[in-house]
Write a protein that holds these residues in place. Sequence first.
Motif, PDB file in Angstrom:
ATOM      1  N   PHE A   1     -38.451  43.192 -35.014  1.00 17.61           N
ATOM      2  CA  PHE A   1     -37.047  43.594 -35.025  1.00 17.61           C
ATOM      3  C   PHE A   1     -36.205  42.638 -34.187  1.00 17.61           C
ATOM      4  N   LYS A   2     -36.693  42.316 -32.994  1.00 19.74           N
ATOM      5  CA  LYS A   2     -35.963  41.398 -32.115  1.00 19.74           C
ATOM      6  C   LYS A   2     -35.762  40.039 -32.772  1.00 19.74           C
ATOM      7  N   ALA A   3     -36.798  39.525 -33.414  1.00 18.44           N
ATOM      8  CA  ALA A   3     -36.705  38.214 -34.058  1.00 18.44           C
ATOM      9  C   ALA A   3     -35.694  38.222 -35.203  1.00 18.44           C
ATOM     10  N   ALA A   4     -35.580  39.342 -35.884  1.00 18.56           N
ATOM     11  CA  ALA A   4     -34.690  39.410 -37.044  1.00 18.56           C
ATOM     12  C   ALA A   4     -33.241  39.706 -36.668  1.00 18.56           C
ATOM     13  N   TYR A   5     -33.017  40.469 -35.592  1.00 17.93           N
ATOM     14  CA  TYR A   5     -31.668  40.964 -35.339  1.00 17.93           C
ATOM     15  C   TYR A   5     -31.047  40.595 -33.997  1.00 17.93           C
ATOM     16  N   LEU A   6     -31.825  40.121 -33.061  1.00 17.45           N
ATOM     17  CA  LEU A   6     -31.255  39.794 -31.749  1.00 17.45           C
ATOM     18  C   LEU A   6     -31.159  38.282 -31.582  1.00 17.45           C
ATOM     19  N   ALA A   7     -30.109  37.853 -30.967  1.00 19.71           N
ATOM     20  CA  ALA A   7     -29.920  36.427 -30.713  1.00 19.71           C
ATOM     21  C   ALA A   7     -30.862  35.993 -29.592  1.00 19.71           C
ATOM     22  N   PRO A   8     -31.306  34.761 -29.615  1.00 20.77           N
ATOM     23  CA  PRO A   8     -32.150  34.282 -28.519  1.00 20.77           C
ATOM     24  C   PRO A   8     -31.338  34.244 -27.225  1.00 20.77           C
ATOM     25  N   PRO A   9     -32.023  34.305 -26.099  1.00 21.09           N
ATOM     26  CA  PRO A   9     -31.292  34.256 -24.824  1.00 21.09           C
ATOM     27  C   PRO A   9     -30.459  32.981 -24.723  1.00 21.09           C
TER      28      PRO A   9
ATOM     29  N   THR B   1     -36.754  55.226 -40.162  1.00 17.29           N
ATOM     30  CA  THR B   1     -35.794  54.386 -40.880  1.00 17.29           C
ATOM     31  C   THR B   1     -36.545  53.283 -41.614  1.00 17.29           C
ATOM     32  N   ALA B   2     -35.809  52.382 -42.195  1.00 18.74           N
ATOM     33  CA  ALA B   2     -36.411  51.242 -42.887  1.00 18.74           C
ATOM     34  C   ALA B   2     -37.153  50.323 -41.919  1.00 18.74           C
ATOM     35  N   PHE B   3     -36.963  50.509 -40.631  1.00 17.36           N
ATOM     36  CA  PHE B   3     -37.601  49.653 -39.637  1.00 17.36           C
ATOM     37  C   PHE B   3     -38.832  50.300 -39.002  1.00 17.36           C
ATOM     38  N   ALA B   4     -39.241  51.454 -39.466  1.00 18.51           N
ATOM     39  CA  ALA B   4     -40.354  52.189 -38.858  1.00 18.51           C
ATOM     40  C   ALA B   4     -41.667  51.425 -38.915  1.00 18.51           C
TER      41      ALA B   4
END
Length: 75
Positions: A59-67, A49-52
Amino acid sequence: MAEHGRTYVLNTEEYAAKFAAWNSSVSTIAAHAARAANGQPPTYTLGLTAFADWTNDEFKAAYLAPPAEKCARGY
């Protein structure tokens, strides 16, 4: 990588890092396909995908919220 609108200058540190991330993705996909070919039915689908060319940390920094921070009660 160019397929997704990203290009990197050859022989640079960024190119090496992105190629290593992409190569890791390809290896993960190949191993998944090999398990499926050996009779382990897949429960999910993998593909490029575009994230390969991103690392897991990118990926985590761009799409996941911090704890979430704990409240005063400890939960």
